[in-house]
Write a protein that holds these residues in place. Structure first.
Motif, PDB file in Angstrom:
ATOM      1  N   LEU A  37     -17.096 120.058  32.179  1.00  0.00           N
ATOM      2  CA  LEU A  37     -18.189 120.264  32.903  1.00  0.00           C
ATOM      3  C   LEU A  37     -17.863 121.845  33.557  1.00  0.00           C
ATOM      4  O   LEU A  37     -16.956 121.785  34.556  1.00  0.00           O
ATOM      5  CB  LEU A  37     -18.383 119.425  33.917  1.00  0.00           C
ATOM      6  N   GLY A  38     -18.658 122.704  33.161  1.00  0.00           N
ATOM      7  CA  GLY A  38     -18.132 124.135  33.387  1.00  0.00           C
ATOM      8  C   GLY A  38     -16.656 124.344  33.044  1.00  0.00           C
ATOM      9  O   GLY A  38     -16.119 124.094  31.933  1.00  0.00           O
ATOM     10  N   GLN A  39     -15.766 124.452  34.002  1.00  0.00           N
ATOM     11  CA  GLN A  39     -14.496 124.830  33.787  1.00  0.00           C
ATOM     12  C   GLN A  39     -13.485 123.789  34.091  1.00  0.00           C
ATOM     13  O   GLN A  39     -12.348 123.760  33.978  1.00  0.00           O
ATOM     14  CB  GLN A  39     -13.783 125.900  34.666  1.00  0.00           C
ATOM     15  N   GLN A  40     -14.157 122.446  34.421  1.00  0.00           N
ATOM     16  CA  GLN A  40     -13.334 121.322  34.777  1.00  0.00           C
ATOM     17  C   GLN A  40     -13.249 120.275  33.498  1.00  0.00           C
ATOM     18  O   GLN A  40     -14.365 120.103  33.108  1.00  0.00           O
ATOM     19  CB  GLN A  40     -14.060 120.400  35.801  1.00  0.00           C
ATOM     20  N   PRO A  41     -12.172 119.754  33.347  1.00  0.00           N
ATOM     21  CA  PRO A  41     -11.761 118.782  32.386  1.00  0.00           C
ATOM     22  C   PRO A  41     -12.131 117.491  32.797  1.00  0.00           C
ATOM     23  O   PRO A  41     -12.040 117.217  34.119  1.00  0.00           O
ATOM     24  CB  PRO A  41     -10.367 119.061  32.053  1.00  0.00           C
ATOM     25  N   LEU A  42     -12.711 116.837  31.822  1.00  0.00           N
ATOM     26  CA  LEU A  42     -12.993 115.146  32.332  1.00  0.00           C
ATOM     27  C   LEU A  42     -11.383 114.496  32.452  1.00  0.00           C
ATOM     28  O   LEU A  42     -10.567 114.632  31.656  1.00  0.00           O
ATOM     29  CB  LEU A  42     -13.858 114.620  31.252  1.00  0.00           C
ATOM     30  N   PHE A  43     -11.449 113.763  33.847  1.00  0.00           N
ATOM     31  CA  PHE A  43     -10.375 113.044  34.002  1.00  0.00           C
ATOM     32  C   PHE A  43     -10.530 111.449  33.364  1.00  0.00           C
ATOM     33  O   PHE A  43      -9.403 111.022  33.176  1.00  0.00           O
ATOM     34  CB  PHE A  43     -10.035 112.996  35.515  1.00  0.00           C
ATOM     35  N   GLY A  44     -11.582 110.781  33.911  1.00  0.00           N
ATOM     36  CA  GLY A  44     -11.716 109.591  33.501  1.00  0.00           C
ATOM     37  C   GLY A  44     -13.288 109.033  33.635  1.00  0.00           C
ATOM     38  O   GLY A  44     -14.166 109.868  34.098  1.00  0.00           O
ATOM     39  N   VAL A  45     -13.502 107.885  33.239  1.00  0.00           N
ATOM     40  CA  VAL A  45     -15.018 107.526  33.245  1.00  0.00           C
ATOM     41  C   VAL A  45     -14.663 105.777  33.710  1.00  0.00           C
ATOM     42  O   VAL A  45     -13.755 105.237  33.575  1.00  0.00           O
ATOM     43  CB  VAL A  45     -15.918 107.370  31.977  1.00  0.00           C
ATOM     44  N   SER A 201      -8.783 104.253  34.016  1.00  0.00           N
ATOM     45  CA  SER A 201      -9.206 105.392  32.963  1.00  0.00           C
ATOM     46  C   SER A 201      -8.487 106.597  33.355  1.00  0.00           C
ATOM     47  O   SER A 201      -8.116 107.433  32.208  1.00  0.00           O
ATOM     48  CB  SER A 201     -10.749 105.719  32.901  1.00  0.00           C
ATOM     49  N   ILE A 202      -8.509 106.987  34.775  1.00  0.00           N
ATOM     50  CA  ILE A 202      -7.661 108.332  34.944  1.00  0.00           C
ATOM     51  C   ILE A 202      -6.406 108.250  34.566  1.00  0.00           C
ATOM     52  O   ILE A 202      -5.662 109.058  34.025  1.00  0.00           O
ATOM     53  CB  ILE A 202      -8.071 108.807  36.533  1.00  0.00           C
ATOM     54  N   LEU A 203      -5.587 107.401  35.303  1.00  0.00           N
ATOM     55  CA  LEU A 203      -4.500 106.893  34.764  1.00  0.00           C
ATOM     56  C   LEU A 203      -3.911 107.001  33.230  1.00  0.00           C
ATOM     57  O   LEU A 203      -3.069 107.339  33.113  1.00  0.00           O
ATOM     58  CB  LEU A 203      -3.890 105.513  35.423  1.00  0.00           C
ATOM     59  N   GLU A 204      -4.971 106.306  32.609  1.00  0.00           N
ATOM     60  CA  GLU A 204      -4.673 106.192  31.131  1.00  0.00           C
ATOM     61  C   GLU A 204      -4.845 107.449  30.322  1.00  0.00           C
ATOM     62  O   GLU A 204      -3.939 107.907  29.422  1.00  0.00           O
ATOM     63  CB  GLU A 204      -5.730 105.214  30.476  1.00  0.00           C
ATOM     64  N   ASN A 205      -5.598 108.417  30.793  1.00  0.00           N
ATOM     65  CA  ASN A 205      -5.849 109.406  30.256  1.00  0.00           C
ATOM     66  C   ASN A 205      -5.327 110.852  30.475  1.00  0.00           C
ATOM     67  O   ASN A 205      -5.368 111.826  29.807  1.00  0.00           O
ATOM     68  CB  ASN A 205      -7.412 109.738  30.245  1.00  0.00           C
TER      69      ASN A 205
END
Length: 209
Positions: A37-45, A201-205
């Protein structure tokens, strides 16, 4: 280095790059979130439930630097406590964080704005007016559509200046309050968060084993 070895290394590099930026899908709703999202990577959902209703899916985006930090921390040791502490210490503060919500269930403008504000209020130690301003901006954005119908996207950009509110790509302004930014992040990241799936999800990814 022979030609075969060079090709093999290049292929591995491409696969690693692609895996590091893969989009994620919330299994509960089937809603997918882009890898960046812009310059930010996805952490989790994750999903926000209200009883049996899957109200919306949420994706969290933050900095590459914080993602690198989390990759050095274990997701299993002490149930990922150190990783979650590092996440909460930085997200929305030193590292701008974005929470992207996509509706899975129709919710009225007043109800949607109130629900988010009510989650933020007990976590915010600053002026109650900050929360009221947040509520008003959410209402303003959603009411133009009549309601937060399925597919509506609400975006909350949290940083040291405050929280910017956008609905379907249109910004409705920033509430200038660092404390509100921290409180908003805690809605999704603290131990009583509204979407435990997101933290998992954040911990997993993002974290190591």
């Amino acid at each position: 280095m022979n030609r075969f070895t060079r090709i093999l290394k290049l292929t591995c590099s491409i696969l690693l790059f692609q895996s590091s930026i893969a989009s994620l899908t919330d299994k509960a709703t089937g809603i997918s979130f882009p890898s960046m999202l812009g310059q930010q990577p996805l952490f989790g959902v994750g999903v926000r439930r209200k009883g049996p209703i899957k109200v919306y899916s949420v994706g969290m985006y933050c900095s590459e630097a914080l993602k690198d930090t989390l990759s050095q921390l274990s997701r299993t040791a002490d149930k990922g406590k150190k990783a979650l502490e590092a996440l909460r210490a930085c997200a929305g503060k030193s590292d701008p964080a974005t929470f992207l919500l996509e509706m899975n269930f129709k919710v009225g403008a007043e109800k949607m704005a109130s629900a988010i504000a009510e989650s933020v209020a007990p976590r915010h130690s600053g002026s109650p007016q900050d929360v009221e301003k947040l509520k008003d901006k959410i209402f303003d954005g959603v009411s133009l559509k009549g309601a937060a119908v399925k597919g509506t996207k609400l975006q909350f950009d949290c940083n040291m200046e405050g929280v910017d509110v956008s609905v379907d790509g249109t910004s409705y302004g920033t509430i200038e309050s660092p404390g509100l930014s921290c409180a908003f992040c805690d809605v999704y990241l603290d131990d009583k968060c509204v979407s435990p799936n997101l933290r998992e999800s954040i911990l997993e990814n993002c974290c190591g084993p």
